[in-house]
Design a protein around this motif. Structure first.
Motif, mmCIF file in Angstrom:
data_model
loop_
_atom_site.group_PDB
_atom_site.id
_atom_site.type_symbol
_atom_site.label_atom_id
_atom_site.label_comp_id
_atom_site.label_asym_id
_atom_site.label_seq_id
_atom_site.Cartn_x
_atom_site.Cartn_y
_atom_site.Cartn_z
ATOM 1 N N VAL A 102 0.837 -1.194 0.000
ATOM 2 C CA VAL A 102 0.000 0.000 0.000
ATOM 3 C C VAL A 102 0.876 1.250 0.000
ATOM 4 N N ARG A 103 1.936 1.233 0.788
ATOM 5 C CA ARG A 103 2.836 2.389 0.839
ATOM 6 C C ARG A 103 3.497 2.621 -0.524
ATOM 7 N N LEU A 104 3.831 1.543 -1.212
ATOM 8 C CA LEU A 104 4.406 1.666 -2.556
ATOM 9 C C LEU A 104 3.422 2.338 -3.504
ATOM 10 N N GLU A 105 2.174 1.907 -3.453
ATOM 11 C CA GLU A 105 1.143 2.486 -4.309
ATOM 12 C C GLU A 105 0.947 3.961 -3.966
ATOM 13 N N ALA A 106 1.016 4.291 -2.680
ATOM 14 C CA ALA A 106 0.794 5.666 -2.239
ATOM 15 C C ALA A 106 1.913 6.596 -2.690
ATOM 16 N N ILE A 107 3.161 6.156 -2.565
ATOM 17 C CA ILE A 107 4.279 7.033 -2.921
ATOM 18 C C ILE A 107 4.293 7.306 -4.414
ATOM 19 N N VAL A 108 3.908 6.328 -5.205
ATOM 20 C CA VAL A 108 3.800 6.552 -6.655
ATOM 21 C C VAL A 108 2.655 7.515 -6.949
ATOM 22 N N ALA A 109 1.532 7.326 -6.260
ATOM 23 C CA ALA A 109 0.351 8.160 -6.489
ATOM 24 C C ALA A 109 0.612 9.629 -6.184
ATOM 25 N N LEU A 110 1.517 9.913 -5.262
ATOM 26 C CA LEU A 110 1.762 11.301 -4.864
ATOM 27 C C LEU A 110 2.383 12.134 -5.985
ATOM 28 N N THR A 111 2.885 11.503 -7.015
ATOM 29 C CA THR A 111 3.395 12.264 -8.160
ATOM 30 C C THR A 111 2.248 12.911 -8.936
ATOM 31 N N TYR A 112 1.018 12.499 -8.662
ATOM 32 C CA TYR A 112 -0.150 13.058 -9.337
ATOM 33 C C TYR A 112 -0.674 14.302 -8.625
ATOM 34 N N PHE A 113 -0.156 14.581 -7.420
ATOM 35 C CA PHE A 113 -0.637 15.712 -6.629
ATOM 36 C C PHE A 113 0.275 16.919 -6.842
ATOM 37 N N ASP A 114 -0.316 18.101 -6.878
ATOM 38 C CA ASP A 114 0.496 19.302 -7.062
ATOM 39 C C ASP A 114 0.395 20.272 -5.889
ATOM 40 N N ALA A 115 -0.155 19.807 -4.770
ATOM 41 C CA ALA A 115 -0.263 20.659 -3.581
ATOM 42 C C ALA A 115 1.134 20.949 -3.023
ATOM 43 N N LYS A 116 1.295 22.102 -2.385
ATOM 44 C CA LYS A 116 2.588 22.495 -1.843
ATOM 45 C C LYS A 116 3.076 21.536 -0.764
ATOM 46 N N SER A 117 2.131 20.902 -0.084
ATOM 47 C CA SER A 117 2.501 20.001 1.014
ATOM 48 C C SER A 117 2.739 18.558 0.560
ATOM 49 N N THR A 118 2.707 18.317 -0.742
ATOM 50 C CA THR A 118 2.892 16.951 -1.251
ATOM 51 C C THR A 118 4.231 16.370 -0.828
ATOM 52 N N VAL A 119 5.288 17.159 -0.915
ATOM 53 C CA VAL A 119 6.620 16.664 -0.554
ATOM 54 C C VAL A 119 6.666 16.258 0.916
ATOM 55 N N GLU A 120 6.087 17.095 1.782
ATOM 56 C CA GLU A 120 6.088 16.778 3.214
ATOM 57 C C GLU A 120 5.356 15.473 3.487
ATOM 58 N N VAL A 121 4.254 15.253 2.780
ATOM 59 C CA VAL A 121 3.503 14.002 2.937
ATOM 60 C C VAL A 121 4.341 12.831 2.444
ATOM 61 N N ALA A 122 4.929 12.978 1.269
ATOM 62 C CA ALA A 122 5.743 11.900 0.704
ATOM 63 C C ALA A 122 6.940 11.586 1.597
ATOM 64 N N ALA A 123 7.506 12.608 2.221
ATOM 65 C CA ALA A 123 8.695 12.420 3.057
ATOM 66 C C ALA A 123 8.424 11.521 4.252
ATOM 67 N N GLU A 124 7.183 11.420 4.670
ATOM 68 C CA GLU A 124 6.843 10.602 5.836
ATOM 69 C C GLU A 124 7.099 9.115 5.597
ATOM 70 N N ILE A 125 7.198 8.718 4.340
ATOM 71 C CA ILE A 125 7.442 7.303 4.051
ATOM 72 C C ILE A 125 8.851 6.890 4.463
ATOM 73 N N LEU A 126 9.745 7.865 4.620
ATOM 74 C CA LEU A 126 11.121 7.562 5.010
ATOM 75 C C LEU A 126 11.228 7.112 6.465
ATOM 76 N N ASN A 127 10.123 7.195 7.192
ATOM 77 C CA ASN A 127 10.112 6.729 8.587
ATOM 78 C C ASN A 127 9.865 5.230 8.690
ATOM 79 N N TYR A 128 9.686 4.568 7.550
ATOM 80 C CA TYR A 128 9.366 3.145 7.548
ATOM 81 C C TYR A 128 10.435 2.344 6.799
ATOM 82 N N PRO A 129 10.525 1.038 7.100
ATOM 83 C CA PRO A 129 11.476 0.192 6.368
ATOM 84 C C PRO A 129 11.141 0.170 4.881
ATOM 85 N N THR A 130 12.156 0.009 4.063
ATOM 86 C CA THR A 130 11.950 -0.048 2.621
ATOM 87 C C THR A 130 12.608 -1.299 2.050
ATOM 88 N N ASP A 131 12.265 -1.587 0.794
ATOM 89 C CA ASP A 131 12.938 -2.655 0.066
ATOM 90 C C ASP A 131 13.371 -2.087 -1.287
#
Length: 269
Positions: A102-131
């Motif tokens: 779900v997180r993978l789908e969400a981070i890709v989806a955020l490229t469709y948003f143009d709100a100023k706070s999009t980067v801050e939202v996307a940055a929150e994914i860095l608080n979780y483990p990745t592969d």
């Protein structure tokens, strides 16, 4: 194939004919059926096929216990984001989903948003483990959003409460971009640790960091050498040369340098 062909046939019909039957079919589904939410997902896809936004159904499936359903619903939210109230807040919740899919789908989806706070939202994914797949998607997303975060770092206190994200993004910036930004602690640290930065520029950045952090130049150098050594297993030759000019710092951190000399994984200079 049967499901695909059925949906294909339905798409060929007029939605005025299909919609009443679809609603009737949904109403007749048994909630006790183990595939209940999968059936609802099929219905959601059919709404999507006819370009009809069905918010309540989407909201329901975004909260599904089935990770497959949540992942698929997140993708639908991506395509409907401009017609769904508070879509960015909904996607932000997906960034914090316990499932990597779900997180993978969400981070890709955020490229469709143009709100100023999009980067801050996307940055929150860095608080979780990745592969591997998440790492790739995260980097591609922030590459696409680069104009937003470069502009953001021109503002005071940008990502001040997300130091990990700030460091991650500034590593992606070119040296020419870093030098044009306000010389904050984050930007100066990026200049110090980035490969390809001229030695004199690193020396100046170290001096400014020492002043901002109210530390000596030697202590500041040691801090960054340790961080680089821990993250990359290597020492920066330019930083070591600058450090050699500070005999006091060398003596104070003798044990640290002795450990580097005896560690085979690190190429001490």
């Amino acid at each position: 194939r049967l499901r695909y062909r059925s949906r294909q046939m339905l798409r060929e019909q007029k939605f005025e004919k299909v919609l009443p039957e679809l609603k009737k079919w949904i109403a007749g589904l048994k909630k006790s059926d183990q595939d209940y939410e999968l059936y609802l997902l099929e219905a959601l896809w059919l709404y999507q096929d006819f370009n009809l936004v069905e918010k309540e159904l989407l909201f329901q499936l975004l909260e599904s216990k089935d990770v497959r359903v949540r992942t698929a619903a997140t993708r639908v939210l991506r395509y409907w984001h401009d017609r769904i109230p508070n879509a960015l807040a909904l996607m932000q919740k997906r960034v914090h989903d316990p499932s990597e899919r779900v997180r993978l789908e969400a981070i890709v989806a955020l490229t469709y948003f143009d709100a100023k706070s999009t980067v801050e939202v996307a940055a929150e994914i860095l608080n979780y483990p990745t592969d591997y797949y998440l790492d790739y998607a995260i980097r591609e997303t922030f590459t696409y959003l680069k104009p937003q975060w470069i502009a953001g770092f021109n503002q005071k206190n940008y990502l001040a409460n997300q130091p990990k994200a700030a460091a991650y993004l500034l590593k992606m910036a070119e040296v020419s971009e870093l030098t044009k930004l306000p010389q904050t602690v984050y930007v100066l640290a990026a200049l110090v640790e980035k490969e390809g930065v001229p030695a004199e520029m690193k020396r100046d950045a170290i001096r400014q960091l020492a002043i901002l952090n109210q530390k000596t130049v030697g202590v500041t150098l040691i801090d960054h050498l340790k961080r680089l050594e821990q993250s990359t297993g290597k020492l920066d030759a330019d930083l070591v040369k600058i450090l050699l000019e500070d005999t006091g710092a060398l003596k104070a951190n003798r044990a640290y340098f002795q450990s580097l000399i005896t560690t085979t994984e690190t190429k001490a200079i």
